[in-house]
Design an enzyme around this catalytic site. Sequence first.
Site, mmCIF file in Angstrom:
data_model
loop_
_atom_site.group_PDB
_atom_site.id
_atom_site.type_symbol
_atom_site.label_atom_id
_atom_site.label_comp_id
_atom_site.label_asym_id
_atom_site.label_seq_id
_atom_site.Cartn_x
_atom_site.Cartn_y
_atom_site.Cartn_z
ATOM 1 N N SER A 40 0.846 -1.101 0.075
ATOM 2 C CA SER A 40 0.036 -0.088 -0.221
ATOM 3 C C SER A 40 1.028 1.085 0.102
ATOM 4 C CB SER A 40 -0.876 0.006 1.225
ATOM 5 O OG SER A 40 -1.906 0.936 0.959
ATOM 6 N N ASP B 282 -9.618 -5.111 -4.940
ATOM 7 C CA ASP B 282 -8.915 -3.893 -4.013
ATOM 8 C C ASP B 282 -9.881 -2.714 -4.109
ATOM 9 O OD1 ASP B 282 -7.539 -2.178 -2.738
ATOM 10 O OD2 ASP B 282 -5.696 -3.048 -3.153
ATOM 11 N N HIS C 1 -7.909 -5.382 -0.781
ATOM 12 C CA HIS C 1 -6.412 -5.039 -0.415
ATOM 13 C C HIS C 1 -5.731 -5.660 0.525
ATOM 14 C CE1 HIS C 1 -3.974 -1.155 -0.277
ATOM 15 N NE2 HIS C 1 -4.049 -0.983 0.798
#
Length: 267
Positions: free
Chosen positions: A96, A220, A248
């Site tokens: 991320s 995601d 995610h």
Amino acid sequence: MSHHIETAPDTKIFVEDEGEGQPVIFLHGWPLNNRMFHRQKQAIIENGCRYIGIDLRGYGQSDKPEENYSYNIFASDIQQVIKELELSNYTIAGFSMGGPVALRFAVKFADKDLKQLFLLGPAAPSFTKRQGYELGMDKEEVTDLMEALEDDRRSALENFGKNFYYQDVPGDVRAELLELSMQASKQATISSAEALRDEDLRDEVGHIHVPVTIFHGKHDAICGFEFAEDLEKRIPNAEIIPFEESGHGLHYEEAEKLNKEMLKRLR
């Protein structure tokens, strides 16, 4: 073994350092810390590699200075950790927000010992929409999130966590997500969100020449799969590994597949 490594005056970075062999440096996402990788840590160690888990400044057990938090500052800290631990032939795995931090490091701070990059659901090349780039959130949405964090951080982080997973995960997994998130400082959480809103790596990722593998969940809802497709076009030596059953949180939702694919490339 763990270390507290001074990377700047009055700022020490917490680093978990376990196992032996080829080092793999793990960079967590917003607003978590290196404990999010415990399933990867076990696989890395059991397969003859060295796990280096960094809590970025402001997060986890690292110091939490009252200052701005940018990709450059995070990447500079990583450089100091690598020097202090005398790491060579290393791989960086960034999840991320850790993805653009890894990319910034590779462009501006890396030495010849950087072997490859693993990007896990990266928030890159830009987390927000801008001229010539229609992916990601509107900047105003991130500004609203920053204001919500200022007003009631726990509630804002609980709402953020609702979009983290694609699968129906157990309640204790969501509780762990919130627990790790609350270990960050309020300043780091808000300032890092500002970096996510404003930083743009489109013009620099083309200068990365080590192999880059992008592991990305097809569902995601935080960093859309389109990010991976865009990065693959911009980075000369990039490959996408899609995760069909993940949002995610691919490090949990398809941990076994992620570990297998990473270890294949480490060998």
